[in-house]
Structure formats: C-alpha cells, structure tokens
Design an enzyme around this catalytic site. Structure first.
Site, PDB file in Angstrom:
ATOM      1  N   ASP A 193       0.717  -1.174  -0.048  1.00 32.61           N
ATOM      2  CA  ASP A 193      -0.102   0.022  -0.036  1.00 32.61           C
ATOM      3  C   ASP A 193       0.756   1.429  -0.006  1.00 32.61           C
ATOM      4  OD1 ASP A 193      -1.500  -2.360   0.684  1.00 32.61           O
ATOM      5  OD2 ASP A 193      -2.773  -1.380   1.886  1.00 32.61           O
ATOM      6  N   GLU A 253      -0.358  -8.189  12.860  1.00 30.40           N
ATOM      7  CA  GLU A 253      -0.023  -8.224  11.473  1.00 30.40           C
ATOM      8  C   GLU A 253       1.149  -7.701  11.030  1.00 30.40           C
ATOM      9  OE1 GLU A 253      -2.648  -4.629  10.365  1.00 30.40           O
ATOM     10  OE2 GLU A 253      -2.357  -5.269   8.157  1.00 30.40           O
TER      11      GLU A 253
END
Ligand code: DGY
Length: 426
Positions: free
Chosen positions: A162, A392
């Site tokens: 991203d 994560e």
C-alpha cells in the site's frame, strides 16, 4: 501440540466467517486475496476440507474476464472503507476492482501436495486449475497489454504494499481530490501512527473514482491511469506462481497450456532480470510512466529469489545487502531499508516486518543455497511471534507487535512454514 500451534489454529477458527477467513476482526472484515492463499496453507495443516473451501470462496469473486479481486465483500455490511458503494464494480458478488499479488497457484500446489486425502485434493485442484489459468491470462491481458513481460500495477493496493515509499513519487501524480468523501474507519481500530496518512487515502480513493468512471475496463485504465509501476511483488510472485501452475498443468492441463505458461516464464524471467540494480544490491521497481527505475530499496526487491530467477552472484549480493540492513535493526526483514531516509519502523509498509514476506524471502534464499541467512530470517520471525504474538506486522527495531492483532496470515505462517520448507525442495 505446542502452545504456538494451538494458538495459531485458534486464530484461524476465530476468524472463520463460514468458509472464508477474515485477516482480523474489525479492521479487515472481508476476504482478502493474497491473505486467503497464505491462510489456506495454514488450514491445510489441520483441516484439509477447510483449506479447499478458502480457495473456493475466494474464487466466488472471480470476474468473467478472469480477474480475482483483492477484496471479496462476502459478509454483512460493516464500517470498512472503502466498501462496495465506493468501488461500484457491478460484479455479481460485491468485490473491489483491482487484484493483488497472485500467490494462489503456489498455495494450491502446496495444498495439493500436502493434502492427505488424495481424492479431495485431486478433485478440488482439477476444478481450481482452469480458474487460476484464467487469472494468470488476465494479468497478461490487463496488466501487460504490450507484452513486454513486466506487469504494470495500477493501484498501490494492488501491489499489496500500500503506502510503500516506493510509490511516493509515482503516486504524487494522482491529485488528492477524490469525489467520494473519505470516511476512514481503519484508524478507529489501529493507531494512526501505524497506518497510511490521510493524504494517501485521498489519492487511493481518487484513483478508485477515476477507474469506476471508466467502468473498470482494463484497456481504459491502462490508457488513462496516472499511476503505473512494475512492482516486484506482483511480478516475482506471478513468476513463481507460473512455475507452480506449470507443475499443476503437468497433471491437469493440456500441452498447449504448458507451452503457453513456459513461454511466459521465459519472457518474465528476462524482464524481471532488467530490474536488477547492482548499486542498490537488490531488484528495484520501475515507474512505467516516467520510464525509470524507482530508487527505493524495499523488501519486495528480494522476491526474485522466491521466484527462482536470481543467479548465484545476485543471491550473494542480496545477502550482503540484507546483512547490512541487519546491522541497523534487531529483526529482519524490514519492509523498507533502514538505511533509507523514508524508513519508518512503525508505519505499515514503510518499515515494519511482515511474516509472510519473511517466509517468501527466506525460502527463496534457502532454495538458492543461502541457508544461514534463511535460518536467521526464520528465527527472527519465530522470535517476533513468540515475543509479541500474532500481529499483522512488527517493529524491526523493538519487536513490538503492530497493526491488527489475532492476525490470520501471521498464524498461518507459524503453522505452514515448517511444512513448506520440508516440501519445497524441487
Ligand atoms: C487496507 O484497507 O488498508 C487494505 O490494505 C487495502 O487492501
């Protein structure tokens, strides 16, 4: 069974929403494409039918032209932004309009080989194989229309990385003036210092608005986009996936299909080869609009090792690069070089360590003979998880767990990596 394995299995069960696994509750409440591939490799270690179901649910979202979208919005409405009302894709199952790094063929091959129930694995793989072939053909049609061998990535979310600093300059060409109002929900789940900036969100949504206005027609996107980069995740992962698809095609495909995959492999090996930078000591992405290399040393630059296309000299140069990075951080592999001024150890793809990246990078080095470095990456990964839990991503300097917790692909890596290393000696 070890406590880690038990805890990892419990995460997959908790995140199961009926045949698909959310990456983590709240922050990512739907099925994500490359997450699903890693997650299935976790499920296969203890529940084979459930692993096959993960693939099937992902492929429910496949478009008629072969594209497998990056998000499948199976579930009930949630506060996730941007939801289907922003993507406006008109697919029968609500989905996003872009794809994500194609790990699927590698995961399916892995599950086919790891499956204990011979008939199940055989039947499911036979049904899935043509769908993967259609997706790989879509990549060529939609993202390499000129057939140069490098795929263009048309959205930072398509790269999976991203807000990587690699996209800063190319992304600056997208005006931060979306028509759609920004309603971020991510920072309600996770601290804003670990997430992309508001400016990033304005530009990602502006790009979605543009593509939705073009009705997601790939040729129109290709012609009109201000953001077109050849990134290492998509290109190297697809190269590796095509090698795995070729192995599946030996069993499930035709001679013509094998020939098609093999000739694509030849083309992409030499195209990725051109992304090598001796000065940077790893592969660099390429800006397809500015027509120049992107001078950003990021962890995806090691993925050609995973693809099996880096020769011995390059493996040893990349190993030296990583040894240098290792002097600046406590845990490998930071997603951005810690020598780079844009390195931010806590912010999403601008510095933190991601376990599934570590698995691919380490397995690439291991297969190429750099087993000490591979072992170091693997033991750092194990240390991060045992110290901080199944986060994560992780701060490479302190080891603190970041982003979402109770995270599916981190749990899956903990389950599947020993199995993967045992099975991947080709
Ligand atoms: C997000 O919402 O941050 C995801 O990474 C998009 O894929």
């Amino acid at each position: 069974m070890s406590a880690t394995v038990e805890a990892a299995r419990a995460i997959l069960r908790d995140n199961d929403r009926g045949g698909y696994t959310v990456p983590t509750a709240g922050l990512y409440p739907y099925q994500w494409n490359w997450d699903a591939a890693f997650v299935a490799m976790g499920w296969i270690t203890f529940d084979e039918p459930r692993a096959w179901r993960e693939f099937e649910r992902l492929l429910e979202g496949q478009w008629a032209d072969g594209m497998v979208p990056h998000i499948i919005f199976h579930g009930p409405k949630s506060d996730y932004f941007p939801g289907p009302d922003v993507w406006k894709t008109r697919a029968p199952v609500p989905t996003s309009g872009i794809s994500q790094p194609p790990v699927l063929a590698t995961a399916v091959r892995h599950c086919w080989e790891a499956g204990r129930d011979g008939t199940l694995a055989e039947d499911r793989t036979a049904a899935i194989y043509p769908k993967i072939l259609a997706w790989h053909r879509w990549w060529v049609e939609a993202r390499d229309p000129e057939r140069g061998g490098l795929l263009g990535c048309l959205h930072p979310w398509e790269s999976g990385m991203d807000n990587s600093p690699a996209w800063d300059a190319a992304f600056a060409r997208v005006a931060p003036t979306p028509a759609t109002p920004i309603r971020r929900s991510d920072t309600g789940h996770v601290g804003a210092d670990m997430r992309p900036s508001d400016d990033f969100y304005k530009r990602v949504i502006a790009l979605i608005d543009l593509y939705a206005s073009l009705q997601w027609e790939p040729r129109a996107l290709w012609a009109r986009t201000p953001f077109k980069v050849a990134d290492l995740a998509i290109n190297a992962i697809l190269h590796r996936a095509n090698r795995d698809l070729l192995a599946l095609a030996e069993r499930f495909g035709t001679a013509a299909e094998r020939e098609e995959i093999a000739s694509r492999l030849e083309l992409t090996a030499s195209a990725i080869d051109r992304l090598w930078s001796e000065a940077a000591g790893l592969y660099l992405p390429f800006d397809l609009i500015a027509k120049r290399p992107i001078e950003a040393p990021i962890s995806a630059g090691f993925l050609p090792a995973w693809a099996g296309i880096a020769d011995a000299a390059r493996i040893s140069t990349m190993a030296a690069t990583l040894e240098r990075w290792a002097k600046k951080v406590r845990y490998l592999v930071p997603s951005t070089s810690p020598e780079d001024p844009r390195f931010e150890p806590r912010r999403y793809w601008r510095g933190p360590v991601w376990c599934m990246m570590n698995m691919m990078i380490a397995e690439g080095f291991r297969a190429a003979g750099a087993s000490d470095l591979a072992a170091r990456i693997k033991s750092d990964t194990a240390a991060l998880v045992s110290r901080a839990g199944f986060h994560e991503y992780f701060d490479p300097q302190t080891g603190v767990g970041l982003g979402g917790g109770h995270f599916s692909w981190t749990a899956s890596v903990a389950l599947s990596w020993p199995l993967l290393s045992a099975a991947s000696g080709e």
